[in-house]
Design a protein around this motif. Structure first.
Motif, short mmCIF file in Angstrom:
data_model
loop_
_atom_site.label_atom_id
_atom_site.label_comp_id
_atom_site.label_asym_id
_atom_site.label_seq_id
_atom_site.Cartn_x
_atom_site.Cartn_y
_atom_site.Cartn_z
N ASN A 49 0.95 -1.09 -0.26
CA ASN A 49 0.11 -0.17 0.02
C ASN A 49 0.67 1.51 0.31
O ASN A 49 1.60 1.26 0.30
CB ASN A 49 -0.51 0.26 1.17
CG ASN A 49 -2.44 0.39 0.61
OD1 ASN A 49 -2.63 1.63 0.41
ND2 ASN A 49 -2.21 1.61 2.52
N THR A 50 0.17 2.62 -1.25
CA THR A 50 1.46 3.40 -1.40
C THR A 50 0.80 4.57 -0.20
O THR A 50 -0.34 4.74 -0.78
CB THR A 50 2.00 3.77 -2.65
OG1 THR A 50 2.32 2.64 -3.27
CG2 THR A 50 2.75 4.83 -2.89
N ILE A 51 1.64 4.98 -0.04
CA ILE A 51 0.77 7.05 0.52
C ILE A 51 1.70 7.65 0.55
O ILE A 51 2.21 8.25 0.45
CB ILE A 51 0.93 6.75 2.56
CG1 ILE A 51 0.09 5.53 3.14
CG2 ILE A 51 0.24 7.91 3.09
CD1 ILE A 51 1.00 4.19 3.50
N ALA A 52 0.70 8.58 -0.55
CA ALA A 52 1.22 9.70 -1.10
C ALA A 52 0.99 11.04 -1.10
O ALA A 52 0.14 11.67 -0.95
CB ALA A 52 1.65 9.20 -2.84
N ALA A 53 2.34 11.87 -0.95
CA ALA A 53 2.36 13.29 -0.51
C ALA A 53 3.02 14.07 -1.62
O ALA A 53 3.27 13.47 -2.13
CB ALA A 53 2.00 13.60 0.91
N GLU A 54 2.10 15.00 -2.37
CA GLU A 54 3.52 15.61 -2.82
C GLU A 54 5.25 15.77 -1.97
O GLU A 54 6.26 16.20 -2.56
CB GLU A 54 3.11 17.74 -2.55
CG GLU A 54 4.08 18.21 -3.89
CD GLU A 54 3.79 19.75 -4.19
OE1 GLU A 54 4.15 20.34 -3.90
OE2 GLU A 54 2.34 19.80 -4.05
N ALA A 55 4.98 16.10 -1.06
CA ALA A 55 6.17 15.91 -0.45
C ALA A 55 7.22 14.64 -0.38
O ALA A 55 8.25 14.95 0.70
CB ALA A 55 6.32 17.05 0.75
N TYR A 56 6.63 13.74 0.21
CA TYR A 56 7.45 11.92 0.22
C TYR A 56 5.91 11.32 -0.13
O TYR A 56 5.14 11.25 -0.60
CB TYR A 56 6.28 11.56 1.77
CG TYR A 56 5.54 11.84 2.52
CD1 TYR A 56 5.09 11.08 2.76
CD2 TYR A 56 4.45 13.33 2.88
CE1 TYR A 56 3.25 10.99 3.04
CE2 TYR A 56 3.47 13.58 3.46
CZ TYR A 56 2.56 12.24 4.16
OH TYR A 56 2.03 12.23 4.41
N ARG A 57 6.73 10.08 0.23
CA ARG A 57 5.54 9.12 -1.00
C ARG A 57 6.32 7.24 -0.12
O ARG A 57 7.14 7.47 -0.40
CB ARG A 57 6.75 8.62 -1.99
CG ARG A 57 5.47 7.43 -2.64
CD ARG A 57 5.98 7.12 -4.59
NE ARG A 57 7.51 6.99 -4.59
CZ ARG A 57 7.73 5.95 -4.24
NH1 ARG A 57 6.77 4.74 -4.61
NH2 ARG A 57 8.85 5.43 -5.20
N TRP A 68 4.68 -3.01 11.74
CA TRP A 68 4.22 -3.21 10.26
C TRP A 68 5.90 -2.37 9.97
O TRP A 68 6.32 -1.38 10.63
CB TRP A 68 2.96 -2.16 9.84
CG TRP A 68 3.13 -0.67 10.89
CD1 TRP A 68 2.94 -0.71 11.95
CD2 TRP A 68 4.26 0.57 10.35
NE1 TRP A 68 2.98 0.67 11.88
CE2 TRP A 68 4.08 1.88 10.76
CE3 TRP A 68 4.83 0.47 8.58
CZ2 TRP A 68 4.69 3.03 10.93
CZ3 TRP A 68 5.54 1.91 8.84
CH2 TRP A 68 5.57 2.88 9.34
N GLU A 69 6.11 -2.82 9.45
CA GLU A 69 7.21 -2.14 7.95
C GLU A 69 6.77 -1.64 6.79
O GLU A 69 5.65 -2.26 6.33
CB GLU A 69 8.18 -4.00 7.79
CG GLU A 69 8.33 -4.41 9.26
CD GLU A 69 9.28 -5.30 8.98
OE1 GLU A 69 9.62 -5.45 7.19
OE2 GLU A 69 10.00 -6.55 9.75
N GLY A 70 7.84 -0.67 6.66
CA GLY A 70 8.06 0.19 5.31
C GLY A 70 9.47 1.32 5.08
O GLY A 70 9.88 0.75 5.39
N TYR A 71 8.71 1.78 3.97
CA TYR A 71 9.92 3.05 3.88
C TYR A 71 8.63 3.63 3.12
O TYR A 71 8.00 3.87 2.75
CB TYR A 71 10.74 2.22 2.17
CG TYR A 71 10.24 1.69 0.94
CD1 TYR A 71 9.96 2.66 0.14
CD2 TYR A 71 9.68 0.41 1.08
CE1 TYR A 71 9.00 2.29 -1.00
CE2 TYR A 71 8.84 0.46 -0.70
CZ TYR A 71 9.03 0.84 -0.92
OH TYR A 71 8.14 0.55 -2.43
N CYS A 72 9.29 4.93 3.34
CA CYS A 72 9.56 5.88 2.97
C CYS A 72 10.43 7.52 1.84
O CYS A 72 12.09 7.57 2.61
CB CYS A 72 8.41 7.59 3.85
SG CYS A 72 6.94 6.20 4.72
#
Length: 123
Positions: A49-57, A68-72
């Motif tokens: 699942n991707t969480i995105a905004a203009e300043a980050y993804r 939970w684990e992920g990357y930004c």
């Protein structure tokens, strides 16, 4: 001699207080940065699942129920995560800044399950 020492200590104390006051005044931003939140819940947090905004993804790559684990990728400003747990507790990650490489992010709820993740961004 006691009076002399007391005056020196008082003078040093006032000088230290003035210096710390000036330091505090210079480290505060001119205008408070607005913090923007984006929330993810377990039902919407499928692996990848991707969480995105203009300043980050960000992407959540694993969901173990209690962790939970992920990357930004942070393109500008600073980002942190807050993981809320079913037992009422929460954990807050450190603010991470912009850089070309991805940051590893995660949250955990030992002995419980996570109920939501809040991605907070500030400029």
């Amino acid at each position: 001699m006691r009076g002399c020492i007391a005056r020196k200590i008082a003078t040093l104390g006032l000088a230290t207080a003035a210096a710390l006051g000036a330091l505090g005044a210079t480290t505060q931003p001119a205008a408070a940065a607005a913090i923007q939140d984006q929330t993810v819940t377990p039902g919407t947090a499928a692996a990848g699942n991707t969480i995105a905004a203009e300043a980050y993804r960000c992407a959540i790559t694993a969901d173990y129920g209690w962790r939970w684990e992920g990357y930004c990728y942070v393109h500008s400003g600073q980002l942190r995560t807050i993981t809320y747990c079913a037992d009422g507790s929460h954990t807050t990650g450190l603010w991470i800044g912009a850089r070309p490489q991805a940051w590893s992010v995660w949250g955990k709820c030992p002995g419980s399950t996570w109920t939501k993740i809040v991605f907070q961004w500030r400029s």
